[in-house]
Enzyme design. Structure first.
Site, mmCIF file in Angstrom:
data_model
loop_
_atom_site.group_PDB
_atom_site.id
_atom_site.type_symbol
_atom_site.label_atom_id
_atom_site.label_comp_id
_atom_site.label_asym_id
_atom_site.label_seq_id
_atom_site.Cartn_x
_atom_site.Cartn_y
_atom_site.Cartn_z
ATOM 1 N N TYR A 141 0.648 -1.377 -0.151
ATOM 2 C CA TYR A 141 0.183 0.274 -0.274
ATOM 3 C C TYR A 141 0.633 0.938 0.123
ATOM 4 C CZ TYR A 141 -3.934 3.564 2.032
ATOM 5 O OH TYR A 141 -4.471 4.774 1.688
ATOM 6 N N GLU A 149 -11.293 5.848 5.161
ATOM 7 C CA GLU A 149 -11.045 7.883 6.421
ATOM 8 C C GLU A 149 -11.819 7.820 7.097
ATOM 9 O OE1 GLU A 149 -7.877 8.034 6.613
ATOM 10 O OE2 GLU A 149 -7.052 7.990 5.050
ATOM 11 N N TRP A 158 -5.483 2.392 9.716
ATOM 12 C CA TRP A 158 -6.205 2.363 8.976
ATOM 13 C C TRP A 158 -5.895 0.900 8.299
ATOM 14 C CZ3 TRP A 158 -7.877 3.368 4.536
ATOM 15 C CH2 TRP A 158 -8.050 3.175 3.374
#
Length: 211
Positions: A29, A51, A59
């Site tokens: 990522y 988010e 995350w």
């Protein structure tokens, strides 16, 4: 091993931002997605919603559930999500593959409707968000660990957050908006010394900004 400068050297010998550690999915990522400029409306919509779901969690938790979120929310096609009704809310609240927070699920449907209004007004979500890209005078001279940790929000993210809320969006606080800006490449917050920083800088330089 992370250093005081926020950089870490991986087993592949590359020096990166510290936050993905040595987790393969997180490294992928960081290297292939984070900070690379995005102008696709559905991806922008997906990210601002995810988010919002992430608030209070890591995350990584969201990243590992992202495919489930995509399946549950029609690939974050906001024109489809805007049509979701009570049955969809109940289906998502029961979906163990995602974060089952009713308020955030309802917020995503609300935000999809607001996204349609925004796309109609500006031509695209991308045109809206990129019109808020910070100028050089609104960015730190050096992007280092101390600067980033001291500034989880910025004047620009606060401004966008305020405007989105005025337009009826929810779960879009200044910290959420800044994390979105970092991930979608509206800023390049790969640290000085990270192997991805220059590559992202080049991509941003050649990007045709949506109008």
């Amino acid at each position: 091993m992370a250093h005081e400068n926020g950089l870490i050297t991986g087993e592949d010998g590359r020096t990166r931002c510290f936050w993905p550690g040595n987790l393969p999915d997180y490294l992928a990522y960081h290297d292939a997605e984070w900070g690379r400029p995005v102008t696709d409306d559905n991806r922008l919509f997906e990210k601002i919603c995810l988010e919002g779901f992430q608030a209070g969690l890591s995350w990584l938790t969201i990243l590992r559930k992202r495919e489930n979120f995509r399946a549950g929310f029609a690939g974050f096609d906001f024109r489809k999500v805007a049509l979701f009704g009570e049955a969809d809310i109940e289906r998502l609240v029961a979906d163990k593959g995602i974060i089952r927070h009713r308020g955030k699920i309802v917020s995503t449907i609300n935000n999809a409707n607001r996204a349609i209004e925004m796309a109609d007004e500006f031509g695209s979500l991308a045109a809206y968000f990129w019109s808020h890209e910070p100028g050089p005078d609104e960015r730190p001279a050096i992007v280092d660990y101390a600067t980033l940790t001291a500034n989880p929000t910025t004047a620009v993210s606060t401004r966008i957050s305020r405007d989105l809320k005025k337009r009826g969006w929810s779960f879009v606080g200044p910290t959420t908006v800044y994390a979105f800006m970092q991930a979608m490449g509206l800023v390049n917050d790969h640290l000085e010394g990270c192997c991805c920083r220059q590559e992202v800088e080049t991509m941003r330089k050649h990007l045709v900004r949506p109008k």
